[in-house]
Design a protein around this motif. Structure first.
Motif, mmCIF file in Angstrom:
data_model
loop_
_atom_site.group_PDB
_atom_site.id
_atom_site.type_symbol
_atom_site.label_atom_id
_atom_site.label_comp_id
_atom_site.label_asym_id
_atom_site.label_seq_id
_atom_site.Cartn_x
_atom_site.Cartn_y
_atom_site.Cartn_z
ATOM 1 N N UNK A 1 41.826 -77.815 65.818
ATOM 2 C CA UNK A 1 40.768 -76.419 66.239
ATOM 3 C C UNK A 1 40.688 -75.588 65.163
ATOM 4 N N UNK A 2 39.501 -74.993 65.186
ATOM 5 C CA UNK A 2 39.175 -73.901 64.161
ATOM 6 C C UNK A 2 39.526 -72.531 64.613
ATOM 7 N N UNK A 3 40.358 -71.845 63.828
ATOM 8 C CA UNK A 3 40.611 -70.622 64.326
ATOM 9 C C UNK A 3 39.735 -69.478 63.657
ATOM 10 N N UNK A 4 39.856 -68.240 63.508
ATOM 11 C CA UNK A 4 39.110 -67.228 63.275
ATOM 12 C C UNK A 4 40.216 -65.924 62.478
ATOM 13 N N UNK A 5 39.802 -65.451 61.477
ATOM 14 C CA UNK A 5 40.669 -64.267 60.957
ATOM 15 C C UNK A 5 39.643 -63.174 60.483
#
Length: 254
Positions: A113-117
Motif C-alpha cells: 500500500x502507498x502511504x503519504x508524508x
C-alpha cells in the motif's frame, strides 16, 4: 568456484574495503579553519570524525539524523507501508527520506500500500520525491496547522514525528523550556489528527519537565519510552520520547 566460496570472497573484499575506508576517513583533518570560531572548528573536526556523516553521504541521505529514525523504526516498528506521516522540523529532509521509503509514499513497492508524508519546517528545503513539503512555515502557527489539515483532507495520521529544536540561546533553562513547549505543540496536533493506534516521536533535551511530559503523553498512548539511538552523539543531551498505540481521549469524568 562454488557459491559458498564466492560469498566468502565477497565478504573478504567488503571487509577489506571497509577497513581501508575507515583508516582513510579517520586520517581526514579539517582544512581552512583560519578565521573560524572555536565552536566552528570543533564542529568541523567532529563531523570528519563521525562515521554516520560519511555513511549518510554514501547512502544519499541528507544528513546523519536519518539513522536515528531508522534505528528507532527498526526496533519499534513505528512506520509501515500505507501510513500517513507528519514530519515536523523536517529540514533538510533526512527523516522525510526515511519516512517516504518505509511508508512507500513514492509508490516504488508495487505490491505494498502507498502511504503519504507531509513535512514542514521554518526553513525552505529541497523537495523529497513522494513527500508534500511545507517549507518556510512555522508549525506552531494556526495558519501552518490549517494548511496541514487541508492537505490531509480528512485523513488521519498514523505517525507524527518531530526532530524540532529551538535555536539555542545559551541559557539552559530557557532552551529546555522552549523545546518542551515544542513537544506539547506537536502532541496537541497529534491528538487532534491521529488515527487509533498511531505513533508519536518527539525530540527532547534532558530537563526536569520531561517526566511530566512523559506522563502527559502516557495518558493518550499505550506505551511511552525514552530512547537514545546510537546515532545520537554521546555528548548530546538529546533523546526521544517514543509513544505507540494512540488510545484517543480518556472518557470524561462523570
Amino acid at each position: 568456484m562454488r557459491k559458498t566460496e564466492l560469498q566468502r570472497s565477497y565478504l573478504l573484499i567488503k571487509r577489506l574495503f571497509q577497513t581501508q575506508s575507515a583508516v582513510q576517513y579517520a586520517k581526514q583533518q579539517p582544512r581552512n579553519l583560519k578565521g573560524r570560531s572555536k565552536s566552528s572548528q570543533d564542529w568541523l573536526t567532529r563531523q570528519l570524525a563521525d562515521p554516520y556523516v560519511e555513511k549518510a553521504r554514501m547512502m544519499n541521505y541528507r544528513c546523519r539524523s536519518a539513522f536515528k529514525l531508522m534505528e528507532m523504526d527498526d526496533k519499534y516498528k513505528i512506520l509501515k507501508p500505507g501510513d500517513m506521516v507528519l514530519d515536523c522540523g523536517a529540514a533538510p529532509g533526512s527523516w522525510t527520506q526515511v519516512a517516504v521509503e518505509r511508508t512507500n509514499a513514492a509508490g516504488k513497492q508495487e505490491r505494498a500500500p502507498q502511504g503519504a508524508v507531509f513535512s514542514i519546517d521554518l526553513l525552505h528545503f529541497h523537495a523529497v520525491p513522494g513527500a508534500t513539503i511545507f517549507g518556510g512555515m512555522d508549525f506552531t502557527t494556526s495558519l501552518a496547522q490549517q494548511r496541514l489539515r487541508e492537505s490531509l483532507a480528512g485523513r488521519q495520521v498514523n505517525c507524527v514525528m518531530s526532530d524540532m529544536a529551538p535555536n539555542a540561546t545559551g541559557v539552559r533553562m530557557l532552551d529546555q523550556e522552549s523545546i518542551t513547549n515544542l513537544c506539547y505543540e506537536v502532541l496537541r496536533f497529534a491528538l487532534a489528527m491521529s488515527a487509533h493506534g498511531a505513533n508519536l516521536v518527539v525530540k527532547i533535551w534532558d530537563n526536569g519537565d520531561v517526566p511530566k511530559l512523559e506522563r502527559d503523553i502516557q495518558t493518550y498512548y499505550e506505551k511511552v519510552k525514552r530512547v537514545k539511538p546510537r546515532a545520537s552523539r554521546g555528548d548530546s543531551a538529546e533523546h526521544f520520547l517514543l509513544a505507540r498505540g494512540f488510545k484517543g481521549f480518556p472518557p470524561a469524568p462523570t
